[in-house]
Design an enzyme around this catalytic site. Structure first.
Site, PDB file in Angstrom:
ATOM      1  CG  ASN A  23      -2.094  -1.020   0.947  1.00  0.00           C
ATOM      2  OD1 ASN A  23      -2.206  -1.589  -0.142  1.00  0.00           O
ATOM      3  ND2 ASN A  23      -2.882  -1.277   1.969  1.00  0.00           N
ATOM      4  CB  SER A 163     -10.258   9.293   2.097  1.00  0.00           C
ATOM      5  OG  SER A 163      -9.823   8.672   0.907  1.00  0.00           O
ATOM      6  NE  ARG A 397      -6.191  -7.533  -5.189  1.00  0.00           N
ATOM      7  CZ  ARG A 397      -7.097  -6.701  -4.696  1.00  0.00           C
ATOM      8  NH1 ARG A 397      -8.291  -7.143  -4.386  1.00  0.00           N
ATOM      9  NH2 ARG A 397      -6.833  -5.430  -4.495  1.00  0.00           N
TER      10      ARG A 397
HETATM   11  C1  EPZ Z   1      -6.585   2.202   1.495  1.00  0.00           C
HETATM   12  O1  EPZ Z   1      -7.778   2.040   0.753  1.00  0.00           O
HETATM   13  C2  EPZ Z   1      -5.921   0.829   1.502  1.00  0.00           C
HETATM   14  N1  EPZ Z   1      -5.605   0.426   0.136  1.00  0.00           N
HETATM   15  C3  EPZ Z   1      -6.862  -0.198   2.146  1.00  0.00           C
HETATM   16  O2  EPZ Z   1      -6.173  -1.445   2.191  1.00  0.00           O
HETATM   17  C4  EPZ Z   1      -7.156   0.257   3.570  1.00  0.00           C
HETATM   18  O3  EPZ Z   1      -8.069  -0.641   4.154  1.00  0.00           O
HETATM   19  C5  EPZ Z   1      -7.761   1.677   3.540  1.00  0.00           C
HETATM   20  O4  EPZ Z   1      -6.863   2.585   2.851  1.00  0.00           O
HETATM   21  C6  EPZ Z   1      -8.006   2.229   4.943  1.00  0.00           C
HETATM   22  O5  EPZ Z   1      -6.806   2.275   5.651  1.00  0.00           O
HETATM   23  C7  EPZ Z   1      -4.500   0.947  -0.456  1.00  0.00           C
HETATM   24  O6  EPZ Z   1      -3.783   1.750   0.120  1.00  0.00           O
HETATM   25  C8  EPZ Z   1      -4.210   0.479  -1.853  1.00  0.00           C
HETATM   26  P1  EPZ Z   1      -9.939   5.041   2.236  1.00  0.00           P
HETATM   27  P2  EPZ Z   1      -8.650   3.360   0.330  1.00  0.00           P
HETATM   28  O7  EPZ Z   1     -10.111   5.996   1.118  1.00  0.00           O
HETATM   29  O8  EPZ Z   1      -7.737   4.479   0.049  1.00  0.00           O
HETATM   30  C9  EPZ Z   1     -14.548   5.998   2.295  1.00  0.00           C
HETATM   31  C10 EPZ Z   1      -5.881  -3.738   1.824  1.00  0.00           C
HETATM   32  O9  EPZ Z   1      -6.414  -4.727   2.350  1.00  0.00           O
HETATM   33  N2  EPZ Z   1     -14.289   6.833   1.104  1.00  0.00           N
HETATM   34  O10 EPZ Z   1      -9.047   5.433   3.385  1.00  0.00           O
HETATM   35  O11 EPZ Z   1      -9.609   2.937  -0.720  1.00  0.00           O
HETATM   36  C11 EPZ Z   1     -14.327   4.514   2.025  1.00  0.00           C
HETATM   37  O12 EPZ Z   1     -15.472   3.934   1.442  1.00  0.00           O
HETATM   38  C12 EPZ Z   1      -6.723  -2.550   1.429  1.00  0.00           C
HETATM   39  O13 EPZ Z   1      -4.641  -3.627   1.601  1.00  0.00           O
HETATM   40  C13 EPZ Z   1     -15.329   7.613   0.621  1.00  0.00           C
HETATM   41  O14 EPZ Z   1     -16.441   7.618   1.155  1.00  0.00           O
HETATM   42  O15 EPZ Z   1      -9.430   3.621   1.684  1.00  0.00           O
HETATM   43  C14 EPZ Z   1     -14.042   3.974   3.400  1.00  0.00           C
HETATM   44  O16 EPZ Z   1     -15.271   3.766   4.089  1.00  0.00           O
HETATM   45  C15 EPZ Z   1      -8.193  -2.789   1.685  1.00  0.00           C
HETATM   46  N3  EPZ Z   1     -15.099   8.386  -0.475  1.00  0.00           N
HETATM   47  C16 EPZ Z   1     -13.288   5.131   4.083  1.00  0.00           C
HETATM   48  O17 EPZ Z   1     -13.579   6.305   3.305  1.00  0.00           O
HETATM   49  C17 EPZ Z   1     -13.869   8.424  -1.100  1.00  0.00           C
HETATM   50  O18 EPZ Z   1     -13.716   9.170  -2.093  1.00  0.00           O
HETATM   51  C18 EPZ Z   1     -11.770   4.933   4.099  1.00  0.00           C
HETATM   52  O19 EPZ Z   1     -11.385   4.625   2.794  1.00  0.00           O
HETATM   53  C19 EPZ Z   1     -12.831   7.615  -0.577  1.00  0.00           C
HETATM   54  C20 EPZ Z   1     -13.067   6.840   0.530  1.00  0.00           C
END
Ligand code: EPZ
Length: 419
Positions: A23, A163, A397
């Site tokens: 990540n 996020s 993955r």
């Molecule tokens: C990153 O995902 C990681 N992936 C995830 O790891 C990790 O679980 C997550 O951060 C939280 O730490 C990578 O870095 C590639 P977020 P990301 O945006 O960026 C909501 C793994 O297993 N949200 O921090 O997609 C979202 O739905 C993966 O390695 C919005 O609503 O996570 C979630 O509920 C899984 N709108 C929350 O925010 C947006 O535009 C946090 O998501 C973006 C996010």
């Protein structure tokens, strides 16, 4: 198709080398689109998501040579700003190329990543930011089509929700520009900091002004560089659980202890004895497991990516534990599979109640996402009898050589091909 077969009950011993962070590698790979000169990335994990990102970057004009865990990235003279669905659909981090493409071309056409098992995973905050800094973003047939509409030189943006990805998109779309951008309420996961360190080493000007706020002073161009990806803290946390769940002492090497503080504190609370050997290694000495109530929160709290792994461990903790999943709306898919093995877990909304029991029974189970898959491997290591885990492409993955690393420590685990 392949599946993992585990004969439960083997004790583990020895040490495990932790790989580089998936990540952290993914946003840094996206960032290479901003840099024309040669880049060398060391300690990149050899996992499927990285190979998918490499293929995506090659369609966007990058030439990438992979030698073990080192990537050499150079630019061809055929850049493109079209990130196609086939490559983005399997790896959600594909959306991270939109920022660099807009910074370079003032336009981009990037496939929406689509949802996944753990939730809808919208990108609305990514697009809110891009609109704020002057891009018009339309969703057309599953693609985000963005183009420059206006330019503002001084911008301030507050993230309505913390996020990781949206913070990375904001940074990636602002650092190669004539803008000064203030970001407030950003994610501060170590992977985001690794991206910032990479970009600052390449010549950007990103400075923190508070715990969750920073200012980016855009620059005209970025230099090529050599960079070492940080260790994967979630992989490290996963093997700490493998040690605890099999009641075997295990040494982890090539880690960053400072990134694991939150995970170490929780493991100490549930009764593990964690010995810090250096800032790059630790030893897990198992102990009697105690129940705990915990919720997943943004860094520096307990990470959602460790929720499933912790749950498999809490099955054996005396008393009743509770995990509240506060980040994703559907990240309990592993519970059904753990229940097939005899776990006593009750789900109510985003809370899981885990009643401590003495043993699990091996069973045929199915992986649904990356971290749910590894939680089933952890449960299989200690279950009575044989556990067979199907759909292990999820695991491939994000975990480099998982079966080999566990086998080298004494686990009775193998991958078999099934028709
Ligand atoms: C990153 O995902 C990681 N992936 C995830 O790891 C990790 O679980 C997550 O951060 C939280 O730490 C990578 O870095 C590639 P977020 P990301 O945006 O960026 C909501 C793994 O297993 N949200 O921090 O997609 C979202 O739905 C993966 O390695 C919005 O609503 O996570 C979630 O509920 C899984 N709108 C929350 O925010 C947006 O535009 C946090 O998501 C973006 C996010």
């Amino acid at each position: 198709m392949k599946k993992i077969v585990i004969e439960g009950g083997a004790k583990l011993q020895g040490s495990i080398n932790i790989s580089g962070s998936k990540n952290s590698s993914l946003p840094i790979l996206a960032a290479t689109l901003l840099i024309d000169e040669k880049i060398i990335l060391n300690n990149v994990p050899n996992v499927k998501d990285i190979l998918t990102m490499v293929s995506l970057l090659e369609t966007l004009g990058k030439k990438i040579k992979i030698k073990n865990n080192t990537l050499e990235i150079t630019s061809t003279n055929k850049p493109s700003y079209f990130a196609q669905y086939e490559l983005v659909k399997t790896m959600r981090a594909g959306i991270l190329v939109i920022g660099p493409l807009l910074a370079k071309f003032n336009m981009a056409k990037v496939s929406l990543p689509g949802g996944c098992a753990i939730g809808a995973r919208p990108v609305d905050i990514h697009l809110d930011f891009l609109s704020k800094i002057g891009y018009e973003n339309k969703v057309v047939k599953g693609y985000v089509v963005s183009k420059k509409k206006f330019s503002k030189n001084k911008i301030s943006f507050f993230f309505k929700k913390i996020s990781v990805g949206a913070t990375e998109t904001a940074i990636l779309s602002s650092c190669l520009s004539s803008k000064e951008v203030k970001l407030i309420n950003i994610a501060i996961e170590p992977e985001v900091i690794d991206l910032i360190n990479f970009l600052n080493r390449s010549g950007t000007n990103i400075k923190f002004i508070a715990k969750r706020s920073l200012i980016i002073k855009g620059v005209k161009n970025l230099r090529g560089l050599k960079y070492q990806i940080m260790p994967d803290r979630i992989e490290a946390g996963t093997y700490m659980v493998a040690s605890a769940i099999t009641n075997s002492p295990l040494i982890l090497k090539n880690i960053s202890v400072v990134h694991l503080k939150n995970i170490i504190n929780i493991f100490k609370k549930i009764g593990l004895n964690i010995k810090i050997l250096s800032d790059r290694s630790l030893k897990v000495l198992p102990g009697r497991l105690k129940s705990i109530r915990i919720k997943t929160v943004p860094y520096p709290g307990f990470p959602t990516d460790m929720q499933a792994q912790l749950m498999s461990l809490l099955i054996f903790a005396k008393g009743i534990s509770e995990i509240k999943e506060d980040i994703f709306e559907n990240r309990f898919l592993h519970v059904l599979e753990l229940q097939r093995m005899g776990a006593k877990i009750e789900i109510k909304n985003n809370k899981a109640k885990i009643i401590g029991i003495d043993y699990l029974s091996g069973a045929q189970v199915m992986a649904t996402d990356l971290r749910a898959s590894v939680c089933l491997v952890l449960a299989g290591l200690v279950a009575h009898g044989k556990t067979e885990i199907n759909r292990i492409y999820h695991l491939e993955r994000g975990y480099e050589n998982l079966v080999k690393k566990l086998k080298n420590c004494g686990a009775k685990i193998k991958i078999i091909n099934v028709r």
